[in-house]
Scaffold this active site. Structure first.
Site, mmCIF file in Angstrom:
data_model
loop_
_atom_site.group_PDB
_atom_site.id
_atom_site.type_symbol
_atom_site.label_atom_id
_atom_site.label_comp_id
_atom_site.label_asym_id
_atom_site.label_seq_id
_atom_site.Cartn_x
_atom_site.Cartn_y
_atom_site.Cartn_z
ATOM 1 N N THR A 352 0.819 -1.187 0.000
ATOM 2 C CA THR A 352 0.000 0.000 0.000
ATOM 3 C C THR A 352 0.860 1.247 0.000
ATOM 4 O O THR A 352 1.975 1.240 0.490
ATOM 5 C CB THR A 352 -0.894 -0.004 1.264
ATOM 6 O OG1 THR A 352 -1.639 -1.214 1.278
ATOM 7 C CG2 THR A 352 -1.834 1.178 1.321
ATOM 8 N N GLY A 436 0.765 -0.589 5.220
ATOM 9 C CA GLY A 436 1.099 -1.570 6.223
ATOM 10 C C GLY A 436 0.027 -2.539 6.670
ATOM 11 O O GLY A 436 0.085 -3.039 7.793
ATOM 12 N N GLY A 437 -0.999 -2.831 5.842
ATOM 13 C CA GLY A 437 -1.976 -3.849 6.201
ATOM 14 C C GLY A 437 -2.644 -3.555 7.536
ATOM 15 O O GLY A 437 -3.123 -2.441 7.781
#
Length: 543
Positions: A352, A436-437
């Site tokens: 992302t 970063g999920g």
């Protein structure tokens, strides 16, 4: 809710800019330069954001691109309204027989219809200044793709780790390898097929992209390889505009994106923490309480939330003040919970990139865009240079009881979201987001707490070492016991205190550590923006 007056700095290792006419920040210098150029040419914050998003898809192909999804927050200074754009596409409606309950993590079967282009075009039509054409906004990305973009250290590391994945796909080999190998640090990567796709998008628009252009090529690839995509999967609209979700905070509020975005995790955790009296100088207690609040918020996301077209998302109940009071009261300040101390509290009555922009009129954008894990599905549609996401393979739950369970035509819940902090008049004082999920709501929480509650500057907040509660929402890891993954710069005494409180400190790396981009607006109207030094970020000002 108020930020101090900005203090400018231009140190390359501490990318920070301040000015009165606008700022931009992104995870790559070339993208930030594209955004600054749009502001200098009379465009507004959305013009700058679209130019940066397009350029990031070229400069950091492992993170984002036309084959991904995007979520946007837009504050319109003229109307005083803040709106959310959800740009997430569904999985194909026609699924081959025998689809496993757990979808593959790579390949065409892991992909959903990308919503990034629809979100970008919707944002341009509704919120751009009208002074610059769509083609002008895409021009920097086209030039980067045609002429080549130098591969910085951050990108080179991801290329090296995923060389086998890229070499296995014919389209990726052609688009992203140089003489059969990944680009090395400092080496330019030309992407002429992607340049042509961007040029066609600029000239013919989103309907052509999803129809006779890129969409038709994906359908043909799917037909040749037994993939799931059909022409009908690209009918309709994949981006939508709605009010953001909101949490009262201090004398203002925090807003974020509604489902299928994950903004509710950030807001619920903030709402719980706002009810706890935590000394500003007790780092261990603050960290402990943040971790415990996030356990509740992640559990609620997993238990209750899914695609609103399929699931009744009880957001008002989840974020109701009495319920947050109960959750805050349930936190044990002296001991970590092995699991959230309730089973479905009664509701009662990986990758992302993020960017931010603000302009002289007071318009503000926070924009996040992603292909999910690094290099997404690992599939480039031949002749287009466009890398597909793997959001479906990563995001759906295999549990039949989950509101986020897989169904044809459904959108999976996403880790993506951005935020804005608003004053009591509804005006932004801060906006940001991070890669970063499941680290996203956690690192956004840590940055907001540092700035709004502890008086740190944006630069100090972005630079601080971070931690991450694992697992969060990733279906593949939910059975894993809780552990805390940490930036190795974190003070050893803090880790000892957390262990004493019952937290397991993992020996695993925190991974990419996030790549936060944040801007703030001072009472005088001056802007300040900070780009994360963990990536190849850059923040630029228009003086």
């Amino acid at each position: 809710m108020q930020l101090p007056e900005p203090v400018p700095s231009v140190s390359p290792s501490r990318p920070l800019s301040a000015a009165g006419r606008g700022v931009v920040a992104s995870a790559h210098g070339a993208a930030s330069a594209a955004g600054r150029a749009m502001l200098e040419r009379g465009g507004n914050a959305m013009d700058a954001a679209i130019a940066m998003a397009a350029a990031l898809g070229v400069a950091q192909p492992m993170m984002s691109g036309l084959g991904g999804d995007s979520f946007i927050l837009w504050h319109d200074a003229a109307t005083g309204r803040t709106m959310s754009i959800n740009g997430a596409g569904p999985v194909p409606s026609t699924v081959p027989a025998g689809t496993p309950p757990t979808l593959p993590m790579r390949g065409l079967g892991s992909a959903s219809v990308p919503g990034a282009v629809d979100a970008m075009c919707l944002a341009y039509d509704r919120y751009a200044s009208g002074r610059l054409s769509f083609g002008e906004l895409l021009a920097p990305a086209i030039e980067l793709a045609e002429q080549g973009c130098e591969t910085p250290h951050f990108c080179a590391r991801f290329f090296a780790l995923n060389e086998a994945l890229l070499a296995a796909d014919p389209g990726a080999r052609q688009a992203l390898l140089i003489d059969g190998r990944v680009p090395r640090e400092g080496e330019p990567l030309r992407q002429p097929d992607l340049a042509r796709t961007l040029e066609r998008l600029a000239a013919r628009g989103r309907d052509d992209f999803y129809g006779a252009g890129w969409g038709a090529r994906l359908v043909e690839l799917s037909r040749q390889t037994g993939g799931p995509f059909r022409d009908a999967d690209f009918d309709g609209v994949f981006a939508e505009v709605s009010p953001p979700i909101q949490m009262p905070y201090g004398d203002g509020s925090i807003v974020s994106n509604p489902p299928v975005a994950q903004g509710v995790v950030l807001l619920e955790a903030l709402g719980i923490l706002d009810r706890l009296d935590m000394p500003a100088n007790d780092e261990a207690l603050r960290t402990h309480c943040m971790i415990e609040a996030l356990k509740h918020a992640f559990a609620d996301r997993n238990d209750f939330l899914g695609d609103p077209r399929y699931t009744e998302n009880p957001l008002p109940q989840l974020l109701a003040a009495p319920r947050l009071d109960r959750l805050a009261a349930a936190i044990d300040r002296s001991r970590a919970a092995a699991a959230p101390p309730r089973a479905r509290w009664s509701l009662g009555s990986g990758d992302t990139t993020c960017l931010v922009a603000a302009d002289a009129q007071g318009n503000v954008v926070s924009y996040i865009t992603s292909i999910s894990t690094p290099f997404g599905a690992g599939v480039v549609v031949p002749g287009t240079g466009v890398l597909l996401n793997n959001r479906a393979g990563r995001g759906f739950s295999s549990s039949p009881d989950s509101p986020n369970r897989y169904a044809p035509g459904k959108r999976t819940m996403s880790t993506l979201h951005v935020y804005m902090a608003l004053d009591r008049h509804g005006r932004p004082v801060m906006a940001g987001g991070t890669a970063g999920g499941d680290g996203q709501p956690q690192w956004n929480l840590q940055i907001l707490d540092a700035v709004l509650n502890r008086g740190l500057s944006l630069r100090q907040a972005v630079d601080r070492p971070r931690w991450e509660l694992f697992p969060g929402t990733d279906p593949a890891h939910l059975a894993h016991p809780y552990e805390i993954r940490v930036d190795r710069r974190i003070d050893a005494a803090l880790l000892d205190r957390l262990r004493a409180l019952g937290h397991t400190i993992s020996d695993k790396s925190l991974g990419m550590l996030g790549a936060a981009q944040v801007l703030g607006i001072a009472p005088s109207g001056g802007f300040v923006a900070a780009a994360d030094p963990r990536a190849d970020g850059a923040a630029y000002a228009v003086g």
